[in-house]
Design a protein around this motif. Structure first.
Motif, short mmCIF file in Angstrom:
data_model
loop_
_atom_site.label_atom_id
_atom_site.label_comp_id
_atom_site.label_asym_id
_atom_site.label_seq_id
_atom_site.Cartn_x
_atom_site.Cartn_y
_atom_site.Cartn_z
N ILE A 104 -14.30 -33.80 -62.55
CA ILE A 104 -13.81 -33.97 -60.60
C ILE A 104 -13.14 -35.26 -60.82
CG2 ILE A 104 -15.59 -32.06 -59.97
CD1 ILE A 104 -16.34 -34.74 -58.62
N SER A 105 -13.56 -35.41 -61.96
CA SER A 105 -12.42 -37.32 -61.61
C SER A 105 -11.34 -37.28 -62.25
CB SER A 105 -13.29 -38.10 -62.58
OG SER A 105 -12.94 -37.69 -63.82
N GLY A 106 -10.90 -36.96 -62.70
CA GLY A 106 -9.63 -36.39 -63.40
C GLY A 106 -8.66 -35.73 -61.69
N TYR A 107 -9.64 -34.89 -61.29
CA TYR A 107 -8.99 -34.35 -60.17
C TYR A 107 -8.67 -35.63 -58.53
CZ TYR A 107 -9.33 -29.71 -62.11
OH TYR A 107 -9.21 -28.53 -62.75
N PHE A 108 -10.05 -36.38 -58.36
CA PHE A 108 -10.35 -37.23 -57.01
C PHE A 108 -8.88 -38.25 -57.86
CE2 PHE A 108 -11.35 -41.45 -55.72
CZ PHE A 108 -11.94 -41.25 -54.75
N THR A 109 -8.55 -38.72 -59.29
CA THR A 109 -8.21 -39.63 -59.16
C THR A 109 -6.22 -39.85 -58.72
OG1 THR A 109 -9.32 -40.59 -61.84
CG2 THR A 109 -6.93 -41.45 -61.23
N LYS A 110 -5.90 -38.13 -59.50
CA LYS A 110 -4.51 -37.86 -58.96
C LYS A 110 -4.57 -37.34 -57.11
CE LYS A 110 -4.64 -34.84 -63.31
NZ LYS A 110 -4.26 -33.68 -63.64
N ALA A 111 -5.60 -37.49 -57.04
CA ALA A 111 -5.60 -37.54 -54.93
C ALA A 111 -5.14 -38.35 -54.45
CB ALA A 111 -6.47 -35.94 -54.72
N ILE A 112 -5.77 -39.45 -54.82
CA ILE A 112 -5.77 -40.72 -54.19
C ILE A 112 -4.53 -41.62 -54.63
CG2 ILE A 112 -6.68 -42.89 -54.45
CD1 ILE A 112 -8.31 -41.37 -53.06
N LEU A 113 -3.96 -40.95 -55.68
CA LEU A 113 -2.72 -41.77 -56.39
C LEU A 113 -2.00 -41.07 -55.35
CD1 LEU A 113 -3.50 -41.73 -59.50
CD2 LEU A 113 -2.65 -44.01 -58.34
N SER A 114 -1.94 -39.87 -55.03
CA SER A 114 -0.82 -38.51 -54.68
C SER A 114 -0.97 -39.58 -53.21
CB SER A 114 -1.24 -37.54 -54.26
OG SER A 114 -0.85 -37.05 -55.27
N ILE A 115 -1.98 -39.11 -52.40
CA ILE A 115 -2.30 -39.66 -51.00
C ILE A 115 -2.09 -41.46 -50.63
CG2 ILE A 115 -3.77 -40.85 -48.95
CD1 ILE A 115 -5.82 -38.63 -50.25
N SER A 116 -1.91 -42.35 -52.17
CA SER A 116 -1.25 -43.15 -51.00
C SER A 116 0.27 -43.35 -51.69
CB SER A 116 -1.99 -44.42 -52.90
OG SER A 116 -1.81 -44.12 -53.86
N LEU A 149 -19.42 -41.11 -54.73
CA LEU A 149 -18.91 -40.34 -56.10
C LEU A 149 -19.83 -40.49 -57.65
CD1 LEU A 149 -17.69 -37.67 -56.02
CD2 LEU A 149 -15.51 -38.72 -57.73
N ALA A 150 -19.77 -42.05 -58.10
CA ALA A 150 -20.16 -42.28 -59.53
C ALA A 150 -21.64 -42.84 -58.82
CB ALA A 150 -19.96 -44.12 -59.75
N LEU A 151 -22.30 -42.98 -57.64
CA LEU A 151 -23.87 -42.54 -57.69
C LEU A 151 -24.62 -41.55 -57.17
CD1 LEU A 151 -24.22 -46.00 -55.36
CD2 LEU A 151 -24.52 -46.10 -57.54
N ALA A 152 -23.80 -40.92 -57.10
CA ALA A 152 -24.57 -39.47 -56.96
C ALA A 152 -24.97 -38.99 -57.78
CB ALA A 152 -23.41 -38.09 -56.33
N PHE A 180 -23.70 -31.83 -53.37
CA PHE A 180 -23.73 -32.04 -51.57
C PHE A 180 -22.88 -33.35 -51.65
CE2 PHE A 180 -26.10 -27.79 -51.43
CZ PHE A 180 -25.75 -27.41 -50.17
N SER A 181 -23.87 -34.33 -52.59
CA SER A 181 -23.45 -35.24 -52.60
C SER A 181 -21.69 -36.13 -52.89
CB SER A 181 -24.11 -36.45 -53.66
OG SER A 181 -25.77 -36.29 -53.22
N PHE A 182 -21.27 -34.93 -53.50
CA PHE A 182 -19.74 -35.63 -53.21
C PHE A 182 -19.08 -34.88 -52.00
CE2 PHE A 182 -19.97 -34.00 -58.33
CZ PHE A 182 -20.01 -35.48 -58.28
N LEU A 183 -19.77 -33.87 -51.94
CA LEU A 183 -19.20 -33.64 -49.98
C LEU A 183 -19.56 -34.84 -49.01
CD1 LEU A 183 -20.13 -29.91 -49.53
CD2 LEU A 183 -18.09 -31.35 -50.54
#
Length: 792
Positions: free
Chosen positions: A402-414, A445-448, A727-730
């Motif tokens: 999911i990290s790839g999707y997360f990175t793309k989402a954050i850059l898009s939001i910024s 996310l990384a700690l979950a 669930f931790s990701f949520l």
């Protein structure tokens, strides 16, 4: 203190005499079972007479002291530690000794002038603590312990504590003269504390992110490295230009919690060996015969690696044969179960070939070396590409998926927030853009995964399932095919079931049978003798034994033959399928009586286990044995279970590979070296062991045989862990959304970041720990009820 009757054998009495003569009989007050019975075979450690072999085993050697570290599998309690750490009182040549209980090792300092290495080992054997010395000890490399993670965690923790302390006046905007005067000093101190955190403690994440991007992969370390970079640059900018205190507290806390999660995930079982190959089982040295002439021959102890084609060597009873060889002298009854899984010993005739890995079970042999150890049949298995150290599967854990999707989402939001603020207030663009990257850094996310899997790793260990690494749990959650070895895996190596078919034996015949079995050293004879009711033992008038066939005895004008069907009778009574069964046939006075059929007893609840597993997994059974047990297994196992017999090690490996080529994720469960290739090839290789400390081939996990029936529970736990991570990701996403609300509106202050970022990390750790603990208790309780119901 103790009478003769208090000792179970002469060996125990020997131990007592050694200890009591040296004022160490306090040892007997430490344990309810005094003394350990020595079982070492005479001459077993003769190879320690070789100075060359001893040199390779010693860690340090000088004129005054030698240091050696020995594996002692028998160490099991406080009394063991006490007596082994008092060895200096038993011999003046021993200076001191120290036990490492978790790793079952004993470190000894001794003087070679007063006690030789061989004498030291023999002393340990007399006490019942026989060292385990194998071929792998001769070429072992210095153990490299990487403590860099601990150092990085320590630096990050030290900086985090100090930066938080220095940040308090800024949080609460305390208007106090001296605090106001020194706030600039505090800010520069925080900047100084952050430097080792960023450039040392967080270096792992930058390196991993760089490698990921270089390979075209957006792993979880990419957004983490980006977040750390933005945090440091913006905070440094604010301090340098006196715009504020920055986010150094959040930066150091982020790195500290990330490293804490990585440290938690890295914990494993140091006292278990997950990477054994044939070297861990083969002897380090053997007795080679030098023929000077026909009248004289000398024996010398040589390292196994020095053996060459044509050398003559001696193999003692119950010793492993380290090379492919030809039988020259002696009666050879070779147990190949170590290599093939076939449980029945094979009789070898003079001049026939014996393969490396077989164990002699019928006395002393003289054999001629056909190939050196590196070219033997057994080592061919380790030439397979699957044993390459760089061999890795294509498994990718959920976090990196999911990290790839997360990175793309954050850059898009910024970028979107930047565009919006361009029309509202362009001066806010740098603040909003960096704030989004800061608050969206996926710390939680990384700690979950590390804390969920790390806690489950501990829970699995509590239930006697020892995993090499925490990510094995995630791999288990994806398993859809389970392959079982039969002998020693589905069957117990400690229990046998016996049935008799034929005419009833008279009391006279039973007595003669027991007396004859007692005189034999054949494994099947010994097993049968131990199982049968003990009748009167009498003296035999004569006894003869033909290796691989059977034995014959006479007493009181009665005769008995025990062994193979073709040996005891000339009848053609049994079908070939029946003869494939492991059985001992009997005839008395040339009249065939019947046979005892010996079967390894299947492990408890095996039927319920397979019934549970077949609901969502394809099941397979592979065996090196013949198909004599097919009908028994068909009655016991589900109809969907596919079985294959007469499987060689290479066959098992290819079977696993074929399943993987079909798209299956495979777990292999085996017990012996003959399963090593299949275990290594499989996505998850599990070794079942009656003794978890020794004799486990290369694997991903070691399962204590006593919890074999809980395999389905462990799968349920792995699936539960997978759900907890999701669930931790949520939950992490929930915190990120709250933080993004502050960030995109331009209201992200240091105190908000200092509260929100650690709070998200702590709540994730608490959630994963509590959830995994609760799930484990629930699953274990429900499955235990199900098993009890199945028994009923």
């Amino acid at each position: 203190m103790y009478d003769q009757k208090d000792f179970c054998c002469h060996g125990c009495k020997t131990v007592y005499e050694i200890l009591s003569s040296n004022d160490l009989d306090y040892y007997y007050a430490l344990d309810e079972r005094p003394g350990i019975s020595p079982k070492t075979q005479l001459g077993k450690f003769d190879f320690l007479n070789s100075a060359e072999i001893v040199e390779k085993l010693l860690e340090f050697k000088s004129a005054e002291v030698c240091i050696v570290n020995l594996l002692i599998p028998e160490i099991h309690c406080s009394s063991c530690i006490w007596v082994l750490e008092n060895l200096s009182k038993l011999h003046p040549g021993i200076k001191n000794s120290q036990v490492n209980f978790p790793e079952k090792t004993l470190r000894i300092h001794f003087s070679a002038e007063k006690i030789t290495f061989l004498q030291l080992v023999e002393l340990l054997c007399k006490l019942g603590y026989e060292p385990y010395i194998s071929l792998s000890d001769s070429d072992k490399k210095e153990r490299n312990i990487d403590r860099s993670l601990i150092y990085k965690l320590g630096v990050a923790g030290f900086a985090f504590g100090n930066i938080m302390f220095l940040s308090f006046p800024e949080y609460f905007e305390v208007k106090e003269f001296w605090l106001d005067q020194f706030k600039y000093v505090f800010r520069w101190l925080m900047f100084a504390f952050s430097l080792p955190v960023v450039f040392y403690s967080a270096s792992t994440y930058f390196i991993s992110a760089f490698k990921g991007l270089k390979s075209g992969i957006l792993n979880i370390d990419v957004p983490i490295a980006l977040g750390i970079t933005v945090l440091f640059l913006r905070s440094s900018f604010e301090v340098v230009f006196d715009l504020g205190t920055g986010f150094f507290d959040s930066l150091s806390g982020l790195v500290f919690f990330l490293l804490l999660g990585r440290f938690f995930q890295q914990k494993t079982y140091s006292y278990l060996s997950f990477e054994r190959d044939y070297k861990s089982y083969f002897p380090i040295g053997v007795t080679r015969i030098n023929h000077q002439n026909t009248q004289n021959q000398n024996e010398e102890q040589v390292e196994v690696y020095k053996l060459r084609k044509g050398d003559k060597i001696l193999i003692r009873n119950n010793e492993l044969i380290p090379v492919d060889a030809r039988l020259m002298e002696g009666e050879a009854l070779i147990d190949y179960s170590f290599v093939t899984g076939e449980a029945v010993p094979v009789s070898i005739q003079k001049g026939d070939k014996i393969y490396a890995g077989g164990k002699q079970t019928a006395g002393l042999l003289q054999v001629e070396v056909l190939k050196p150890v590196e070219q033997s049949y057994l080592t061919q298995l380790w030439n397979n590409e699957v044993f390459d150290k760089n061999f890795k599967g294509s498994f990718q854990d959920l976090t990196n998926k999911i990290s790839g999707y997360f990175t793309k989402a954050i850059l898009s939001i910024s970028i979107l927030a930047t565009i919006v603020w361009y029309f509202i207030d362009p001066s806010m663009i740098p603040q909003v853009f960096t704030a989004v990257l800061i608050i969206a850094c996926p710390c939680a996310l990384a700690l979950a995964a590390p804390f969920t899997l790390g806690n489950l790793l501990r829970i699995f260990g509590q239930h006697k399932f020892y995993l090499k690494e925490a990510n094995i749990i995630e791999k288990m959650a994806n398993i859809d095919a389970v392959v079982f070895d039969k002998t020693g895996t589905l069957t117990s190596t400690k229990k046998n079931k016996i049935t008799y078919e034929g005419d009833l034996l008279t009391e006279e015949e039973k007595s003669l049978l027991n007396s004859t079995l007692r005189a034999s050293n054949h494994p099947l004879s010994r097993s049968l003798y131990e199982i049968l009711e003990q009748n009167d033992i009498r003296t035999l008038d004569s006894f003869t034994e033909e290796v691989g066939k059977g034995m014959e005895a006479f007493a009181n004008q009665n005769s008995i033959k025990i062994g193979a069907f073709t040996y005891v009778t000339k009848l053609n009574k049994w079908k070939q399928a029946q003869l494939n069964q492991t059985a001992v046939h009997i005839s008395t006075n040339d009249h065939y009586k019947g046979r005892y059929i010996l079967k390894n007893e299947y492990r408890d609840n095996i039927g319920h286990l397979f019934k549970t597993l077949e609901k969502n997994k394809q099941l397979f059974v592979l065996s090196g044995d013949n198909d004599g047990e097919r009908k028994s297994l068909e009655k016991l196992l589900p109809l969907t279970t596919k079985m294959s017999f007469n499987q060689k090690p290479q066959d098992k490996l290819q079977f696993i590979k074929k399943l993987q080529e079909e798209g299956r994720s495979v777990m292999m469960i085996g017990d012996g070296l003959n399963d090593a290739g299949a275990l290594k090839q499989s996505d998850v290789g599990v070794v079942i062991s009656e003794n978890i400390n020794v004799f486990s081939p290369a694997c991903d996990a070691i399962l204590d045989a006593s919890v074999f029936s809980k395999i389905s529970q462990f799968f349920s736990l792995a699936n539960s862990g997978h759900r907890i991570i999701k669930f931790s990701f949520l939950l992490s996403l929930f915190y990120n959304l709250i933080g993004l609300g502050f960030a995109v509106t331009g209201h992200l202050s240091p105190i908000v970041a200092a509260i929100l970022m650690p709070l998200s990390s702590i709540s994730i750790v608490a959630f994963t720990t509590i959830s995994s603990q609760f799930s484990a208790k629930r699953i274990m309780r429900q499955t235990s009820k199900s098993q009890n119901k199945y028994k009923t």
